[in-house]
Design an enzyme around this catalytic site. Structure first.
Site, PDB file in Angstrom:
ATOM      1  N   LYS A  13      29.356   0.836 -11.408  1.00 24.81           N
ATOM      2  CA  LYS A  13      30.429   0.994 -11.115  1.00 24.81           C
ATOM      3  C   LYS A  13      30.705  -0.197 -10.133  1.00 24.81           C
ATOM      4  O   LYS A  13      29.970  -0.804  -9.477  1.00 24.81           O
ATOM      5  CB  LYS A  13      30.750   2.415 -10.362  1.00 24.81           C
ATOM      6  CG  LYS A  13      29.661   2.562  -9.131  1.00 24.81           C
ATOM      7  CD  LYS A  13      30.142   2.233  -7.691  1.00 24.81           C
ATOM      8  CE  LYS A  13      29.175   2.427  -6.599  1.00 24.81           C
ATOM      9  NZ  LYS A  13      29.480   1.581  -5.428  1.00 24.81           N
ATOM     10  N   GLY A 104      22.489  -3.281  -5.395  1.00 26.77           N
ATOM     11  CA  GLY A 104      23.714  -4.176  -5.245  1.00 26.77           C
ATOM     12  C   GLY A 104      25.060  -3.652  -5.029  1.00 26.77           C
ATOM     13  O   GLY A 104      26.029  -4.412  -5.248  1.00 26.77           O
ATOM     14  N   GLY A 105      24.923  -2.328  -4.666  1.00 34.39           N
ATOM     15  CA  GLY A 105      26.160  -1.599  -4.158  1.00 34.39           C
ATOM     16  C   GLY A 105      26.788  -1.251  -5.674  1.00 34.39           C
ATOM     17  O   GLY A 105      28.209  -1.161  -5.757  1.00 34.39           O
ATOM     18  N   MET A 106      26.217  -1.197  -6.754  1.00 34.88           N
ATOM     19  CA  MET A 106      26.539  -0.858  -8.248  1.00 34.88           C
ATOM     20  C   MET A 106      26.147   0.541  -8.803  1.00 34.88           C
ATOM     21  O   MET A 106      26.201   0.746  -9.803  1.00 34.88           O
ATOM     22  CB  MET A 106      26.488  -1.724  -9.291  1.00 34.88           C
ATOM     23  CG  MET A 106      27.264  -3.076  -8.632  1.00 34.88           C
ATOM     24  SD  MET A 106      26.988  -4.358 -10.089  1.00 34.88           S
ATOM     25  CE  MET A 106      27.974  -3.636 -11.205  1.00 34.88           C
ATOM     26  N   ALA A 107      25.605   1.335  -7.637  1.00 31.91           N
ATOM     27  CA  ALA A 107      25.114   2.642  -7.756  1.00 31.91           C
ATOM     28  C   ALA A 107      23.870   2.804  -9.306  1.00 31.91           C
ATOM     29  O   ALA A 107      24.001   3.641  -9.844  1.00 31.91           O
ATOM     30  CB  ALA A 107      26.181   3.596  -8.409  1.00 31.91           C
ATOM     31  N   GLY A 108      23.080   1.941  -8.847  1.00 33.07           N
ATOM     32  CA  GLY A 108      22.089   1.802 -10.108  1.00 33.07           C
ATOM     33  C   GLY A 108      21.175   2.925 -10.095  1.00 33.07           C
ATOM     34  O   GLY A 108      20.951   3.508 -11.153  1.00 33.07           O
ATOM     35  N   SER A 110      21.870   5.899  -8.781  1.00 33.83           N
ATOM     36  CA  SER A 110      22.516   6.892  -9.079  1.00 33.83           C
ATOM     37  C   SER A 110      22.881   7.190 -10.486  1.00 33.83           C
ATOM     38  O   SER A 110      22.740   8.205 -11.013  1.00 33.83           O
ATOM     39  CB  SER A 110      24.122   6.907  -8.416  1.00 33.83           C
ATOM     40  OG  SER A 110      23.793   6.803  -6.880  1.00 33.83           O
ATOM     41  N   ASP A 143      27.139   9.151  -5.223  1.00 34.70           N
ATOM     42  CA  ASP A 143      27.748   8.461  -6.262  1.00 34.70           C
ATOM     43  C   ASP A 143      27.231   9.028  -7.427  1.00 34.70           C
ATOM     44  O   ASP A 143      27.779   8.427  -8.704  1.00 34.70           O
ATOM     45  CB  ASP A 143      27.131   6.824  -6.160  1.00 34.70           C
ATOM     46  CG  ASP A 143      27.957   6.170  -5.252  1.00 34.70           C
ATOM     47  OD1 ASP A 143      28.820   6.482  -4.568  1.00 34.70           O
ATOM     48  OD2 ASP A 143      27.437   5.027  -5.024  1.00 34.70           O
TER      49      ASP A 143
HETATM   50  P1  ATP Z   1      25.035   2.474  -4.341  1.00 37.58           P
HETATM   51  O1  ATP Z   1      25.863   1.518  -4.834  1.00 37.58           O
HETATM   52  O2  ATP Z   1      24.949   4.093  -4.697  1.00 37.58           O
HETATM   53  O3  ATP Z   1      25.153   2.548  -2.674  1.00 37.58           O
HETATM   54  P2  ATP Z   1      22.851   0.609  -4.829  1.00 37.58           P
HETATM   55  O4  ATP Z   1      23.362   0.220  -6.271  1.00 37.58           O
HETATM   56  O5  ATP Z   1      23.406  -0.299  -3.805  1.00 37.58           O
HETATM   57  O6  ATP Z   1      23.447   1.964  -4.455  1.00 37.58           O
HETATM   58  P3  ATP Z   1      20.436   1.297  -5.732  1.00 37.58           P
HETATM   59  O7  ATP Z   1      20.399   0.338  -6.969  1.00 37.58           O
HETATM   60  O8  ATP Z   1      20.700   2.480  -6.260  1.00 37.58           O
HETATM   61  O9  ATP Z   1      21.568   0.806  -4.858  1.00 37.58           O
HETATM   62  O10 ATP Z   1      19.274   1.059  -5.037  1.00 37.58           O
HETATM   63  C1  ATP Z   1      18.874   1.277  -3.603  1.00 37.58           C
HETATM   64  C2  ATP Z   1      17.430   1.591  -3.363  1.00 37.58           C
HETATM   65  O11 ATP Z   1      17.015   2.694  -3.845  1.00 37.58           O
HETATM   66  C3  ATP Z   1      16.365   0.562  -4.097  1.00 37.58           C
HETATM   67  O12 ATP Z   1      16.226  -0.431  -3.089  1.00 37.58           O
HETATM   68  C4  ATP Z   1      15.348   1.295  -4.217  1.00 37.58           C
HETATM   69  O13 ATP Z   1      14.219   1.173  -3.408  1.00 37.58           O
HETATM   70  C5  ATP Z   1      15.773   2.555  -4.462  1.00 37.58           C
HETATM   71  N1  ATP Z   1      15.645   3.510  -5.694  1.00 37.58           N
HETATM   72  C6  ATP Z   1      15.451   4.596  -5.992  1.00 37.58           C
HETATM   73  N2  ATP Z   1      15.638   4.852  -7.165  1.00 37.58           N
HETATM   74  C7  ATP Z   1      16.063   3.891  -7.768  1.00 37.58           C
HETATM   75  C8  ATP Z   1      16.467   3.711  -9.162  1.00 37.58           C
HETATM   76  N3  ATP Z   1      16.273   4.366 -10.190  1.00 37.58           N
HETATM   77  N4  ATP Z   1      16.872   2.360  -9.433  1.00 37.58           N
HETATM   78  C9  ATP Z   1      17.012   1.283  -8.593  1.00 37.58           C
HETATM   79  N5  ATP Z   1      16.550   1.476  -7.315  1.00 37.58           N
HETATM   80  C10 ATP Z   1      16.027   2.759  -6.726  1.00 37.58           C
END
Ligand code: ATP
Length: 306
Positions: A13, A104-108, A110, A143
């Site tokens: 997202k 990356g702030g893209m909810a990976g 989640s 998210d």
């Molecule tokens: P959001 O946008 O929801 O704030 P994000 O995209 O910035 O999240 P994620 O990619 O969800 O961040 O990863 C944040 C941290 O969570 C990672 O550094 C990793 O150590 C941990 N993590 C736990 N489960 C996962 C997963 N399934 N995929 C990626 N990282 C995960």
């Protein structure tokens, strides 16, 4: 038992708007956000595992480096929650094929958790509604409900209370990726530090943004993008300002740090413009990768059975 496994495709997202309220006494912030699901997907496979194998997790894909495969993975937590809540066998094998940038702030994370919820629902034929799945999702992270719903939606509370939003048309994005992620809590802390002593009002959805979406007006949408965490992300990662400048110079309709960053999302008029900006960003030396995507796209859904 009609199938051995399912593959669930789940999108990343961007936040078209992220308004962050004051720090609550419980340490959280009330947020109002407008999410758009975009065409960058993780594929989550959920299968029955061998007897007594418990929940197992493996990861592959372009962005799999550094993703934990133990119980700290949000996908693992999602599986644990489902087997406990519905009294299912723990012998579940999960595989994440990752394309969404990590941290990356893209909810990976989640997205992967949402994929597991939808996958377990399908595999064990639980027959849960989307609403029921979104309620379970909210227990895992703010998210996760949106990763189930997809499309375009307003998130309130901690971003976990989702209301679909009216929108027309398809939007084209160029995403500038950073080599190293940013921690979401660190970005919120920096936001609090930068706003210390300022009066912060209750977060609200921007009228111009909602009008732009209803009209399918990407020029107006580009002007209405906003993110209260952007200053904090740029303060922790000053190179993001250079990235935002490249977008401005090469005709992006708008550019914004996505969520807590460090991915920067640029809205562009069409595919030609998206190619120009992709080339410019790649040549700039200030990003580690560039990907193109469009939205809105569907939320987590089963794409094949095994
Ligand atoms: P959001 O946008 O929801 O704030 P994000 O995209 O910035 O999240 P994620 O990619 O969800 O961040 O990863 C944040 C941290 O969570 C990672 O550094 C990793 O150590 C941990 N993590 C736990 N489960 C996962 C997963 N399934 N995929 C990626 N990282 C995960």
């Amino acid at each position: 038992m009609s199938t051995n496994g399912v593959v669930v495709r789940v999108p990343g997202k961007v936040n078209l708007q992220l308004a962050v309220g004051p720090l609550d006494p419980d340490g959280y912030h009330e947020v109002t956000t407008v999410f758009q699901a975009i065409s960058l997907f993780d594929d989550v496979t959920v299968k029955y595992g061998p007897p007594n194998s418990g929940i197992s997790l493996s990861v592959s894909g372009a962005t799999s480096a550094g993703v934990p495969t133990d119980e700290s993975n949000l996908a693992y937590k999602a599986a644990k929650l489902m087997v406990t809540k519905y009294g299912l066998s723990e012998d579940v094998a999960i595989h994440l094929k990752k394309e969404i940038p990590v941290a990356g702030g893209m909810a990976g994370g989640s997205a992967d958790a949402a994929g597991v919820l939808v996958g377990i629902d399908a595999l064990f034929e639980l027959g849960l509604s989307r609403d029921e799945l979104e309620i379970i999702a909210a227990q895992l992270g703010s998210d996760v409900p949106f990763s189930i719903s997809g499309g375009i939606a307003i998130g309130t509370g901690r971003g976990d209370q989702i209301t679909p939003a009216l929108s027309r048309g398809t939007y084209h994005w160029v995403l500038a990726l950073a080599g190293q992620g940013l921690s979401t809590p660190a970005v919120y802390n920096e936001c609090d530090r930068l706003r210390e002593g300022l009066a912060i009002s209750k977060p609200q959805v921007g009228d111009e943004l909602m009008q732009a979406l209803r009209a399918g007006d990407s020029i107006a949408l580009g002007k209405a993008l906003s993110n209260d965490l952007q200053a904090a992300a740029c303060s922790l990662r000053p190179a993001l300002r250079l990235v935002l400048d490249v977008g401005k110079d090469y005709g992006a309709l708008g550019g914004i740090v996505s969520g807590s960053g460090p991915t920067v999302a640029f809205l562009v008029e069409d595919d030609d413009k998206s190619l120009d900006l992709t080339v410019a960003l790649s040549a700039s030396g200030v990003v580690s990768g560039v990907v193109r995507a469009s939205g809105p796209v569907h939320g987590a859904r089963v794409v094949s059975t095994l």
